[in-house]
Design a protein around this motif. Structure first.
Motif, short mmCIF file in Angstrom:
data_model
loop_
_atom_site.label_atom_id
_atom_site.label_comp_id
_atom_site.label_asym_id
_atom_site.label_seq_id
_atom_site.Cartn_x
_atom_site.Cartn_y
_atom_site.Cartn_z
N LEU A 106 0.82 -1.21 0.00
CA LEU A 106 0.00 0.00 0.00
C LEU A 106 0.86 1.26 0.00
CD1 LEU A 106 -2.82 -1.20 2.38
CD2 LEU A 106 -3.05 -0.62 -0.03
N GLN A 107 1.99 1.19 0.67
CA GLN A 107 2.89 2.34 0.62
C GLN A 107 3.46 2.53 -0.78
OE1 GLN A 107 5.66 3.03 3.89
NE2 GLN A 107 4.55 1.54 5.12
N LEU A 108 3.80 1.41 -1.42
CA LEU A 108 4.30 1.50 -2.79
C LEU A 108 3.26 2.10 -3.71
CD1 LEU A 108 6.06 -1.96 -3.09
CD2 LEU A 108 7.17 0.26 -3.18
N LEU A 109 2.02 1.70 -3.50
CA LEU A 109 0.94 2.23 -4.31
C LEU A 109 0.87 3.75 -4.15
CD1 LEU A 109 -1.17 0.83 -6.10
CD2 LEU A 109 -2.76 0.96 -4.18
N GLY A 110 0.99 4.19 -2.92
CA GLY A 110 0.98 5.63 -2.66
C GLY A 110 2.14 6.32 -3.34
N ARG A 111 3.32 5.74 -3.23
CA ARG A 111 4.48 6.33 -3.89
C ARG A 111 4.27 6.43 -5.39
NH1 ARG A 111 7.45 8.92 -0.23
NH2 ARG A 111 7.92 7.62 1.57
N GLY A 112 3.73 5.35 -5.94
CA GLY A 112 3.58 5.30 -7.38
C GLY A 112 2.63 6.34 -7.92
N TYR A 113 1.72 6.78 -7.08
CA TYR A 113 0.77 7.77 -7.56
C TYR A 113 1.33 9.18 -7.49
CZ TYR A 113 -3.42 5.33 -8.82
OH TYR A 113 -4.34 4.57 -9.49
N THR A 114 2.32 9.40 -6.64
CA THR A 114 2.83 10.76 -6.52
C THR A 114 4.23 10.91 -7.13
OG1 THR A 114 3.54 10.19 -4.27
CG2 THR A 114 1.46 11.32 -4.49
N ASP A 115 5.10 9.93 -6.93
CA ASP A 115 6.39 9.95 -7.63
C ASP A 115 6.15 9.74 -9.12
OD1 ASP A 115 7.43 9.98 -5.11
OD2 ASP A 115 8.82 8.32 -5.39
N SER A 116 7.17 9.99 -9.88
CA SER A 116 7.29 9.54 -11.27
C SER A 116 6.10 9.90 -12.15
CB SER A 116 7.52 8.03 -11.32
OG SER A 116 6.41 7.32 -10.81
N GLN A 117 5.46 10.99 -11.79
CA GLN A 117 4.43 11.62 -12.64
C GLN A 117 3.52 10.63 -13.35
OE1 GLN A 117 7.20 14.30 -14.59
NE2 GLN A 117 5.92 15.99 -13.92
N GLY A 118 2.91 9.77 -12.56
CA GLY A 118 1.80 8.98 -13.06
C GLY A 118 2.15 7.81 -13.96
N PHE A 119 3.42 7.45 -14.04
CA PHE A 119 3.71 6.29 -14.89
C PHE A 119 3.15 5.02 -14.28
CE2 PHE A 119 7.23 3.74 -13.12
CZ PHE A 119 7.11 2.58 -13.86
N LEU A 120 3.13 4.97 -12.93
CA LEU A 120 2.58 3.78 -12.29
C LEU A 120 1.06 3.73 -12.42
CD1 LEU A 120 3.73 1.36 -10.77
CD2 LEU A 120 2.98 2.45 -8.68
#
Lengths: 211, 211
Positions: A106-120
């Motif tokens: 769940l933390q990774l999911l959160g990171r993925g939504y804010t880091d790296s401008q939406g690639f995740l």
DNA sequence: GTCTATAATCAGATAGAC
DNA sequence: GTCTATCTGATTATAGAC
């Protein structure tokens, strides 16, 4: 344990803790106790490593989640609490898959939504559309009066609540301990957030159309 | 315009867009059309620049917010909708202070909570405690049955909803345009989120104590 | 205050021996 | 598959001329 898995495990916990941008390959390989060059040998690039870390979880989670949501859809008139509660067991099953699995994912999911401008975000919506589709159908069945537009907003708000809460769940658990003397687990955080998001999604439709 | 302000303006929009970690001083000085060395001359370090960007907004916002919340507290029995609506005007006033001020500030807030492992959270809670205190008092007045512990959780969930929504408000506004043909502003996003968070915070207290 | 030049460090990625 | 050594480029920060 294989080098590949040592890298995946180290990357996972570091990414969850410090974000994708904030974690270097050198930190990962040093924590994994493998050679720096191994990352590029096994994964090709840092971006591919990020995808691999996420895929390992999504491949475990998505079938369980789809099946739980399908079960809810088969009900006569499910409540929103039931819909959101369908996430609990699949998410907690990640703890059997890996230590701290639920929290890390769940933390990774959160990171993925804010880091790296939406690639995740792109990665998840294109690679695992079944989960999202089933979820929307379940919410529609629980609250048919909700317009498509309101649903779009409220599901986004819900994603924000969950993802943000989970990115800082470690801090929250610490505060709960020091301020309220409660020894909480990630499962308690999940159970706490469900009434909140269910009430938010279930808020009455606004009477006047917007704008 | 002074070099210092050119740097602050460029840093603000780049930080909001790509995060603190994701933005280099070179990008900032190049967009600001000033020399690279100027950042360290005027601010000392990147970290101090981040603080300066946030302070510029907080110093503008916090007195307005404190006063709006104090007004709510003076009411006989305010509703949660009223409490959260107290944020609207102070936040929108940032648009007069600077172009895209509201949106930029809220995005920065979101970045600050997830980037840089909570240093901005420390900064805000220690430098501007008045806002948070007034807010808690207002919510207590609107929903006295809510226990301190539940309040802690729900306010954190609310912070997550708002901050996450605002970090991705540009994408949301684009989707609302393409999917629902709505031309929305940041003010519409704010107005949309209020019923959601008010319902979430106002959810009934759980009957059984947790754990 | 502003500039050039550069130091010192760290990033991701690769070549080639073993 | 794993290692050392290194490349290339970017990063923050600073020294010193103007």
């Amino acid at each position: 344990m294989s080098t590949k898995n040592k890298i995946l495990d180290a990357a996972e916990s570091l990414f969850a803790d410090k974000g994708f941008n904030g974690t270097s390959l050198r930190e990962i390989t040093s924590q994994a106790e493998v050679n720096l060059a191994a990352v590029n040998y096994h994964f090709g690039s840092k971006k591919e490593l990020i995808k691999a870390v996420m895929s390992r979880y999504m491949n475990e989670l998505s079938p369980r989640l789809e099946s739980a949501l399908t079960q809810i859809c088969e009900k006569e008139s499910p409540s929103l609490i039931e819909v959101f509660s369908a996430f609990i067991d699949p998410l907690l099953s990640l703890n059997e898959f890996k230590v701290n699995g639920t929290s890390n994912f769940l933390q990774l999911l959160g990171r993925g939504y804010t880091d790296s401008q939406g690639f995740l975000r792109w990665f998840l919506t294109t690679q695992y559309p079944g989960v999202i589709d089933n979820f929307i159908i379940a919410v529609q069945k629980a609250y048919p009066e909700l317009s498509a537009e309101e649903m779009f907003w409220r599901l986004h708000f819900t994603m924000g609540t969950v993802v943000f809460t989970m990115s800082s769940s470690d801090a929250l658990i610490d505060i709960a301990m020091s301020d309220f003397e409660r020894e909480l687990q990630i499962s308690d955080v999940i159970r706490n957030v469900i009434p909140y998001v269910a009430a938010g999604v279930g808020a009455p439709m606004p009477v006047a159309p917007k704008s």
